[in-house]
Design a protein around this motif. Structure first.
Motif, PDB file in Angstrom:
ATOM      1  N   SER A   1       4.449  -7.979  12.362  1.00 29.49           N
ATOM      2  CA  SER A   1       5.565  -7.102  12.748  1.00 29.49           C
ATOM      3  C   SER A   1       6.856  -7.397  12.003  1.00 29.49           C
ATOM      4  CB  SER A   1       5.788  -7.182  14.262  1.00 29.49           C
ATOM      5  OG  SER A   1       5.886  -8.544  14.680  1.00 29.49           O
ATOM      6  N   THR A   2       6.887  -8.446  11.150  1.00 28.91           N
ATOM      7  CA  THR A   2       8.094  -8.683  10.360  1.00 28.91           C
ATOM      8  C   THR A   2       8.113  -7.790   9.111  1.00 28.91           C
ATOM      9  OG1 THR A   2       7.093 -10.460   9.035  1.00 28.91           O
ATOM     10  CG2 THR A   2       8.166 -11.106  11.091  1.00 28.91           C
ATOM     11  N   VAL A   3       7.019  -7.088   8.825  1.00 27.19           N
ATOM     12  CA  VAL A   3       6.914  -6.252   7.633  1.00 27.19           C
ATOM     13  C   VAL A   3       7.377  -4.829   7.953  1.00 27.19           C
ATOM     14  CG1 VAL A   3       5.234  -5.223   6.035  1.00 27.19           C
ATOM     15  CG2 VAL A   3       4.997  -7.612   6.721  1.00 27.19           C
ATOM     16  N   PRO A   4       8.242  -4.220   7.115  1.00 24.48           N
ATOM     17  CA  PRO A   4       8.634  -2.830   7.357  1.00 24.48           C
ATOM     18  C   PRO A   4       7.409  -1.909   7.417  1.00 24.48           C
ATOM     19  CG  PRO A   4      10.023  -3.810   5.665  1.00 24.48           C
ATOM     20  CD  PRO A   4       8.924  -4.796   5.944  1.00 24.48           C
ATOM     21  N   ASN A   5       7.451  -0.909   8.263  1.00 25.42           N
ATOM     22  CA  ASN A   5       6.343   0.049   8.490  1.00 25.42           C
ATOM     23  C   ASN A   5       5.164  -0.562   9.253  1.00 25.42           C
ATOM     24  OD1 ASN A   5       7.633   2.138   7.118  1.00 25.42           O
ATOM     25  ND2 ASN A   5       6.747   1.542   5.148  1.00 25.42           N
ATOM     26  N   SER A   6       5.346  -1.753   9.832  1.00 23.80           N
ATOM     27  CA  SER A   6       4.199  -2.469  10.421  1.00 23.80           C
ATOM     28  C   SER A   6       3.472  -1.658  11.486  1.00 23.80           C
ATOM     29  CB  SER A   6       4.648  -3.806  11.012  1.00 23.80           C
ATOM     30  OG  SER A   6       5.519  -3.615  12.105  1.00 23.80           O
ATOM     31  N   GLU A   7       4.193  -0.795  12.216  1.00 28.00           N
ATOM     32  CA  GLU A   7       3.574  -0.069  13.340  1.00 28.00           C
ATOM     33  C   GLU A   7       2.924   1.240  12.901  1.00 28.00           C
ATOM     34  OE1 GLU A   7       3.652  -0.923  16.606  1.00 28.00           O
ATOM     35  OE2 GLU A   7       5.051  -2.616  16.599  1.00 28.00           O
ATOM     36  N   ARG A   8       3.094   1.639  11.648  1.00 33.56           N
ATOM     37  CA  ARG A   8       2.750   3.016  11.294  1.00 33.56           C
ATOM     38  C   ARG A   8       1.296   3.281  10.888  1.00 33.56           C
ATOM     39  NH1 ARG A   8       7.066   5.226   7.287  1.00 33.56           N
ATOM     40  NH2 ARG A   8       5.931   7.158   7.701  1.00 33.56           N
ATOM     41  N   PRO A   9       0.619   2.396  10.159  1.00 29.58           N
ATOM     42  CA  PRO A   9      -0.772   2.712   9.793  1.00 29.58           C
ATOM     43  C   PRO A   9      -1.653   2.939  11.024  1.00 29.58           C
ATOM     44  CG  PRO A   9       0.036   0.904   8.459  1.00 29.58           C
ATOM     45  CD  PRO A   9       1.070   1.135   9.547  1.00 29.58           C
ATOM     46  N   ALA A  10      -2.550   3.936  10.955  1.00 29.08           N
ATOM     47  CA  ALA A  10      -3.373   4.298  12.118  1.00 29.08           C
ATOM     48  C   ALA A  10      -4.834   4.453  11.700  1.00 29.08           C
ATOM     49  CB  ALA A  10      -2.869   5.607  12.720  1.00 29.08           C
ATOM     50  N   VAL A  11      -5.719   4.343  12.672  1.00 31.65           N
ATOM     51  CA  VAL A  11      -7.145   4.575  12.426  1.00 31.65           C
ATOM     52  C   VAL A  11      -7.323   5.976  11.846  1.00 31.65           C
ATOM     53  CG1 VAL A  11      -9.389   4.868  13.553  1.00 31.65           C
ATOM     54  CG2 VAL A  11      -7.884   2.973  14.215  1.00 31.65           C
ATOM     55  N   GLY A  12      -8.121   6.071  10.787  1.00 26.79           N
ATOM     56  CA  GLY A  12      -8.346   7.362  10.130  1.00 26.79           C
ATOM     57  C   GLY A  12      -7.451   7.582   8.919  1.00 26.79           C
ATOM     58  N   ASP A  13      -6.395   6.780   8.783  1.00 25.84           N
ATOM     59  CA  ASP A  13      -5.548   6.885   7.584  1.00 25.84           C
ATOM     60  C   ASP A  13      -6.269   6.269   6.383  1.00 25.84           C
ATOM     61  OD1 ASP A  13      -3.523   8.012   9.076  1.00 25.84           O
ATOM     62  OD2 ASP A  13      -2.281   6.193   9.155  1.00 25.84           O
ATOM     63  N   VAL A  14      -5.926   6.778   5.209  1.00 27.04           N
ATOM     64  CA  VAL A  14      -6.440   6.185   3.971  1.00 27.04           C
ATOM     65  C   VAL A  14      -5.628   4.924   3.654  1.00 27.04           C
ATOM     66  CG1 VAL A  14      -6.619   6.521   1.462  1.00 27.04           C
ATOM     67  CG2 VAL A  14      -7.303   8.358   3.034  1.00 27.04           C
ATOM     68  N   ILE A  15      -6.296   3.888   3.174  1.00 25.75           N
ATOM     69  CA  ILE A  15      -5.608   2.662   2.761  1.00 25.75           C
ATOM     70  C   ILE A  15      -5.977   2.383   1.304  1.00 25.75           C
ATOM     71  CG2 ILE A  15      -7.453   1.198   3.752  1.00 25.75           C
ATOM     72  CD1 ILE A  15      -5.277  -0.871   4.409  1.00 25.75           C
ATOM     73  N   ALA A  16      -4.952   2.250   0.465  1.00 24.42           N
ATOM     74  CA  ALA A  16      -5.157   1.976  -0.961  1.00 24.42           C
ATOM     75  C   ALA A  16      -4.566   0.607  -1.259  1.00 24.42           C
ATOM     76  CB  ALA A  16      -4.480   3.045  -1.809  1.00 24.42           C
ATOM     77  N   LEU A  17      -5.391  -0.306  -1.745  1.00 26.72           N
ATOM     78  CA  LEU A  17      -4.899  -1.652  -2.035  1.00 26.72           C
ATOM     79  C   LEU A  17      -4.604  -1.805  -3.519  1.00 26.72           C
ATOM     80  CD1 LEU A  17      -6.800  -2.001   0.649  1.00 26.72           C
ATOM     81  CD2 LEU A  17      -6.367  -4.414   0.207  1.00 26.72           C
ATOM     82  N   TRP A  18      -3.503  -2.510  -3.808  1.00 25.48           N
ATOM     83  CA  TRP A  18      -3.153  -2.782  -5.196  1.00 25.48           C
ATOM     84  C   TRP A  18      -2.626  -4.205  -5.302  1.00 25.48           C
ATOM     85  CZ3 TRP A  18       2.135  -1.545  -7.579  1.00 25.48           C
ATOM     86  CH2 TRP A  18       3.148  -1.644  -6.643  1.00 25.48           C
ATOM     87  N   ASP A  19      -2.537  -4.703  -6.527  1.00 28.27           N
ATOM     88  CA  ASP A  19      -2.104  -6.084  -6.718  1.00 28.27           C
ATOM     89  C   ASP A  19      -0.815  -6.149  -7.534  1.00 28.27           C
ATOM     90  OD1 ASP A  19      -2.857  -5.483  -9.276  1.00 28.27           O
ATOM     91  OD2 ASP A  19      -4.417  -7.020  -9.420  1.00 28.27           O
ATOM     92  N   LYS A  20      -0.054  -5.067  -7.522  1.00 27.63           N
ATOM     93  CA  LYS A  20       1.208  -4.951  -8.246  1.00 27.63           C
ATOM     94  C   LYS A  20       1.007  -4.550  -9.702  1.00 27.63           C
ATOM     95  CE  LYS A  20       5.669  -6.960  -7.310  1.00 27.63           C
ATOM     96  NZ  LYS A  20       6.356  -8.140  -6.779  1.00 27.63           N
ATOM     97  N   LYS A  21      -0.160  -4.866 -10.266  1.00 30.72           N
ATOM     98  CA  LYS A  21      -0.446  -4.426 -11.628  1.00 30.72           C
ATOM     99  C   LYS A  21      -1.201  -3.110 -11.612  1.00 30.72           C
ATOM    100  CE  LYS A  21      -0.679  -8.944 -13.916  1.00 30.72           C
ATOM    101  NZ  LYS A  21      -1.170  -9.916 -12.903  1.00 30.72           N
ATOM    102  N   SER A  22      -2.198  -3.008 -10.718  1.00 32.31           N
ATOM    103  CA  SER A  22      -3.000  -1.785 -10.687  1.00 32.31           C
ATOM    104  C   SER A  22      -3.746  -1.645  -9.362  1.00 32.31           C
ATOM    105  CB  SER A  22      -3.997  -1.772 -11.852  1.00 32.31           C
ATOM    106  OG  SER A  22      -4.879  -2.864 -11.723  1.00 32.31           O
TER     107      SER A  22
END
Ligand SMILES: [Zn+2]
Length: 308
Positions: A34-55
């Motif tokens: 909960s210290t991260v901005p937007n912490s409450e917003r992701p929800a089940v069914g949302d798409v999640i895209a992971l990146w490592d800052k380069k790609s």
């Protein structure tokens, strides 16, 4: 428009505020608090895209979000009247820290232990590896607004367009199918289905022994409980609404690549798997255990994945 979240799997941002104890496996979980901005917003069914800052690393759909409580050390600026957490250690200059808020310099930040809410996704089912498909510069532009946050909002449609533009359309189709399966009225049922997963699996193992329902005997350690009742008209829990499946078979079943043909009661394997002999050989064979009692659920699975 569907919501997608661009989340930073590794990199400097993840050390902000001291994120000890994260256990990310990009293909299965993403954790934050909960210290991260937007912490409450992701929800089940949302798409999640992971990146490592380069790609880009890959894309999936959130099946479940576990929440918990934890204690965490937070470090803040020690200068009078400031107390912000906006600083990082400097490589050469001393003092070690310079606050980006008040420009004060110091070697020792204030430390304070506080209770935070933890969040952890489950997203292994729909994971599609897209390592390097889009560079970080493009991903930043796709976000709804410029931000340095480790969780950033974007539109799934815009990400799809960008991915199609670099030729990864097949992977996009798999992700979109999974998203529709999880969001198509099943949002709450998917969450409920995951409750008591360990007990459910134990009961199925006791009842059927270490046997994958589609492929036959297998070590218990590779067998998972596949829930069928997310496909049912009501979400009632029922033992016939579960199958023991080998982990890889489970994933292909969830995506509809393997199904049970209601007309023949035989396994039906998508032509897309023809290049993989071990899976292709299952096509047209009878399941390894009788599935009459699960028939209604398997027909619903078939209807969802094969009737269009
Ligand atoms: Zn300060």
């Amino acid at each position: 428009m569907a919501t997608a979240w661009l989340v930073m799997a590794v990199g400097d941002d993840r050390s902000h505020g001291g994120n000890d104890g994260y256990d990310d496996d990009p293909a299965r979980h993403y954790s934050w608090d909960s210290t991260v901005p937007n912490s409450e917003r992701p929800a089940v069914g949302d798409v999640i895209a992971l990146w490592d800052k380069k790609s880009l690393l890959g894309v999936s759909v959130i099946e479940d979000i576990e929440t918990g409580r934890a204690e965490k050390d937070r470090y803040t600026c020690p200068l009078p009247g400031c107390g912000k957490a906006d600083f990082k250690p400097r490589k050469k200059k001393r003092p070690v820290y310079r606050c980006n808020e008040c420009y004060g310099e110091f070697d020792v930040p204030n430390a304070r232990r506080e209770e935070v809410t933890t969040f952890r996704t489950r997203h292994a089912t729909a994971w599609v590896d897209m390592a390097g498909a889009l560079p970080g510069s493009v991903l930043r532009q796709l976000c709804d607004k410029p931000s340095q946050h480790s969780i950033r909002a974007m539109r799934w449609e815009r990400l799809q367009t960008a991915l199609a533009g670099v030729g990864v359309t097949a992977s996009v189709t798999i992700a979109e199918q999974a998203r529709r399966t999880i969001t198509g009225g099943h949002r709450e049922r998917v969450v409920r289905a995951r409750v008591g997963q360990a007990e459910f699996r134990a009961r199925l193992l006791e009842r059927h022994g270490p046997v994958c329902a589609f492929t036959g005997p297998a070590p218990a350690t590779v067998l998972e409980a596949a829930h069928l009742y997310s496909y049912a008209a009501n979400g009632a829990h029922h033992d016939d609404g579960g199958l023991l499946l080998r982990r890889d078979v489970h994933r292909l079943f969830d995506l509809g690549h393997i199904a049970v043909d209601p007309a023949t009661q035989a396994l039906d394997v998508l032509p897309a798997l023809a290049a993989y002999p071990a899976y292709a050989a299952l096509h047209g064979t009878a399941p390894a255990v009788p599935l009459q009692r699960s028939r209604a659920w398997l027909e619903a699975h078939w209807a969802q994945h094969r009737s269009h």
